[in-house]
Design a protein around this motif. Structure first.
Motif, PDB file in Angstrom:
ATOM      1  N   MET A  13       0.814  -1.136  -0.074  1.00  0.00           N
ATOM      2  CA  MET A  13       0.075   0.080  -0.067  1.00  0.00           C
ATOM      3  C   MET A  13       0.966   1.167  -0.089  1.00  0.00           C
ATOM      4  O   MET A  13       1.826   1.336   0.780  1.00  0.00           O
ATOM      5  CB  MET A  13      -0.939  -0.019   1.285  1.00  0.00           C
ATOM      6  N   VAL A  14       0.791   1.946  -1.066  1.00  0.00           N
ATOM      7  CA  VAL A  14       1.988   3.041  -1.212  1.00  0.00           C
ATOM      8  C   VAL A  14       1.150   4.498  -0.697  1.00  0.00           C
ATOM      9  O   VAL A  14      -0.094   4.961  -0.906  1.00  0.00           O
ATOM     10  CB  VAL A  14       1.986   3.359  -2.820  1.00  0.00           C
ATOM     11  N   THR A  23     -11.569  -3.751  -2.445  1.00  0.00           N
ATOM     12  CA  THR A  23     -10.603  -4.330  -1.658  1.00  0.00           C
ATOM     13  C   THR A  23      -9.334  -4.961  -2.256  1.00  0.00           C
ATOM     14  O   THR A  23      -9.370  -5.955  -2.856  1.00  0.00           O
ATOM     15  CB  THR A  23     -11.225  -5.421  -0.588  1.00  0.00           C
ATOM     16  N   PHE A  24      -8.174  -4.244  -1.998  1.00  0.00           N
ATOM     17  CA  PHE A  24      -6.963  -4.688  -3.042  1.00  0.00           C
ATOM     18  C   PHE A  24      -5.847  -4.113  -2.467  1.00  0.00           C
ATOM     19  O   PHE A  24      -5.847  -3.026  -1.803  1.00  0.00           O
ATOM     20  CB  PHE A  24      -7.134  -4.306  -4.501  1.00  0.00           C
ATOM     21  N   VAL A  34       0.686  -3.956 -10.638  1.00  0.00           N
ATOM     22  CA  VAL A  34       0.136  -2.939 -10.133  1.00  0.00           C
ATOM     23  C   VAL A  34      -1.374  -2.802 -10.604  1.00  0.00           C
ATOM     24  O   VAL A  34      -1.954  -2.844 -11.482  1.00  0.00           O
ATOM     25  CB  VAL A  34       0.645  -1.414 -10.809  1.00  0.00           C
ATOM     26  N   THR A  35      -2.179  -2.434  -9.424  1.00  0.00           N
ATOM     27  CA  THR A  35      -3.939  -2.815  -9.382  1.00  0.00           C
ATOM     28  C   THR A  35      -3.976  -1.651 -10.366  1.00  0.00           C
ATOM     29  O   THR A  35      -3.542  -0.423 -10.530  1.00  0.00           O
ATOM     30  CB  THR A  35      -4.347  -2.496  -7.946  1.00  0.00           C
ATOM     31  N   ASP A  85      -4.156  -1.052 -15.521  1.00  0.00           N
ATOM     32  CA  ASP A  85      -3.250  -1.612 -14.678  1.00  0.00           C
ATOM     33  C   ASP A  85      -1.772  -1.871 -15.315  1.00  0.00           C
ATOM     34  O   ASP A  85      -1.781  -2.010 -16.818  1.00  0.00           O
ATOM     35  CB  ASP A  85      -3.896  -3.009 -14.309  1.00  0.00           C
ATOM     36  N   LEU A  86      -0.832  -2.300 -14.473  1.00  0.00           N
ATOM     37  CA  LEU A  86       0.595  -2.488 -15.106  1.00  0.00           C
ATOM     38  C   LEU A  86       1.032  -3.638 -14.364  1.00  0.00           C
ATOM     39  O   LEU A  86       0.766  -4.262 -13.434  1.00  0.00           O
ATOM     40  CB  LEU A  86       1.182  -1.350 -14.632  1.00  0.00           C
ATOM     41  N   VAL A  87       2.121  -4.468 -15.375  1.00  0.00           N
ATOM     42  CA  VAL A  87       2.917  -5.167 -14.656  1.00  0.00           C
ATOM     43  C   VAL A  87       4.455  -4.336 -14.888  1.00  0.00           C
ATOM     44  O   VAL A  87       4.614  -4.066 -15.945  1.00  0.00           O
ATOM     45  CB  VAL A  87       3.111  -6.569 -15.265  1.00  0.00           C
ATOM     46  N   ALA A  88       5.172  -4.212 -13.806  1.00  0.00           N
ATOM     47  CA  ALA A  88       6.648  -3.815 -13.852  1.00  0.00           C
ATOM     48  C   ALA A  88       7.795  -4.892 -13.707  1.00  0.00           C
ATOM     49  O   ALA A  88       7.236  -5.986 -12.933  1.00  0.00           O
ATOM     50  CB  ALA A  88       6.414  -2.735 -13.087  1.00  0.00           C
TER      51      ALA A  88
END
Length: 144
Positions: free
Chosen positions: A18-19, A28-29, A41-42, A135-138
């Motif tokens: 949680m940033v 809820t995520f 990344v949600t 949304d992302l994938v890093a």
């Protein structure tokens, strides 16, 4: 147990992030989940960090910039930036009308020779009446 083995075990345990200063979740995520070298990344909405009740901006241009700004906050909070992004998922509620303009704005966040893999899907609805979510994938290179 040696240091390398200990590091490998630590990498195999997912971390749920949680940033601080990122938008409040609309469900809820976690903002992101890190598993090994990959950070999922949600999807971010065009909401305002610290102002969850503030109305979302109108129009695909303003909403796309707001979504990308929110993603940038999450990435930065994890010590990442756009150069770490390897995949994106985009969701548009008015695909025919918004697709071209969304693409122009979205692509401006990446160098032309470093565009992530991406899927863009037309959907019937998004939370808060948004027109766009991304949304992302890093990928994070781990120390050797």
């Amino acid at each position: 147990m040696d240091l390398l083995m200990s590091a490998n075990i630590a990498q195999s345990v997912p971390q749920f992030h949680m940033v601080p200063n990122a938008p409040e979740p609309v469900a809820t995520f976690s903002h992101a989940v890190e598993a090994g070298n990959f950070i999922h990344v949600t999807g971010q909405m065009p909401t305002y960090p610290g102002e969850p009740e503030r109305p979302i901006p109108s129009g695909i241009e303003a909403q796309t910039h707001r979504v990308m700004a929110n993603l940038q906050v999450v990435l930065a909070g994890l010590g990442l930036d756009w150069s770490n992004v390897v995949r994106a998922g985009a969701y548009l509620t008015d695909f025919e009308e918004d697709y071209a303009r969304f693409n122009q704005i979205y692509s401006s966040y990446f160098p032309a020779d470093r565009l992530p893999a991406r899927t863009c899907i037309g959907v019937t609805a998004l939370a808060r009446g948004a027109r766009v979510e991304v949304d992302l994938v890093a990928f994070r290179r781990l120390p050797r």
